[in-house]
Design a protein around this motif. Sequence first.
Motif, short mmCIF file in Angstrom:
data_model
loop_
_atom_site.label_atom_id
_atom_site.label_comp_id
_atom_site.label_asym_id
_atom_site.label_seq_id
_atom_site.Cartn_x
_atom_site.Cartn_y
_atom_site.Cartn_z
N ALA A 76 39.72 32.18 35.51
CA ALA A 76 38.47 32.38 36.26
C ALA A 76 38.58 33.54 37.23
O ALA A 76 37.66 34.36 37.34
N VAL A 77 39.71 33.63 37.91
CA VAL A 77 39.91 34.74 38.86
C VAL A 77 39.95 36.08 38.13
O VAL A 77 39.34 37.05 38.57
N ALA A 78 40.63 36.12 37.00
CA ALA A 78 40.72 37.37 36.23
C ALA A 78 39.35 37.81 35.73
O ALA A 78 39.08 39.01 35.63
N ALA A 79 38.47 36.86 35.44
CA ALA A 79 37.14 37.20 34.93
C ALA A 79 36.23 37.78 36.00
O ALA A 79 35.29 38.51 35.69
N ASP A 80 36.48 37.46 37.28
CA ASP A 80 35.61 37.94 38.36
C ASP A 80 36.42 38.07 39.65
O ASP A 80 36.21 37.34 40.62
N PRO A 81 37.37 39.00 39.68
CA PRO A 81 38.31 39.07 40.82
C PRO A 81 37.66 39.39 42.16
O PRO A 81 38.12 38.91 43.20
N GLU A 82 36.61 40.19 42.17
CA GLU A 82 36.01 40.55 43.45
C GLU A 82 35.38 39.35 44.13
O GLU A 82 35.55 39.14 45.33
N ARG A 83 34.63 38.54 43.37
CA ARG A 83 34.03 37.33 43.96
C ARG A 83 35.12 36.38 44.45
O ARG A 83 35.01 35.79 45.53
N HIS A 84 36.18 36.23 43.65
CA HIS A 84 37.26 35.33 44.04
C HIS A 84 37.98 35.87 45.27
O HIS A 84 38.41 35.07 46.12
N ALA A 85 38.13 37.17 45.39
CA ALA A 85 38.78 37.73 46.58
C ALA A 85 37.99 37.38 47.84
O ALA A 85 38.57 37.05 48.88
N VAL A 86 36.67 37.42 47.76
CA VAL A 86 35.83 37.06 48.90
C VAL A 86 35.96 35.57 49.18
O VAL A 86 36.14 35.14 50.33
#
Length: 188
Positions: A76-86
């Motif tokens: 999940a993080v790899a698919a959308d790293p920017e959202r997960h970083a926030v």
Amino acid sequence: MFHERGFDATSLSDIAVRLGITKAGLYRHVTSRAELLRAVTGPVRAEVQALLAANPAGAGRPLDGLTGLLRGLAGAVAADPERHAVFWGVHGVPSRDPLDHACRASLVRGLEDLLERAVARGDVRDDIAPRLAARLLVGAVVGAVVGAVTGPVTGPDGLRDAAGPPMSPRAVDVLLDGPVRSLTGGRS
């Protein structure tokens, strides 16, 4: 921009400039930075809740549930790293939204439960508190994936993180080999 600068250092004016619209134009879509933050992190909350639902506590071998949950998180993080970083606060402070906080706490509790059950079965080490191990594993998985996918980022300490290859699901196994799995041979 929240990923790049952090929530506190990003204004609606900054966002409007980046989007090429006026601040008034942005206000037609959102009423506050907090509303925009919820829109950014909402999909992450949904993913984490889906991962928890797919790996229910008490179902099957706890070590299998732990591995599945962490591999799912890495994907999940790899698919959308920017959202997960926030959401996770990889490069600063995590989202302060109460729903995000509750969701993060729920994931840690789910991992902690799996770890406690795995300790009871003798599948994992018993010399690391399950809550600490759960928090370390989430940080390692999320931090490694975000750092590898988004590239070098200067953190609040002024140091740059080096980017590397994307984290594979097998990397979860490497993480589990040291701090979690039993040194006497417990394996999934």
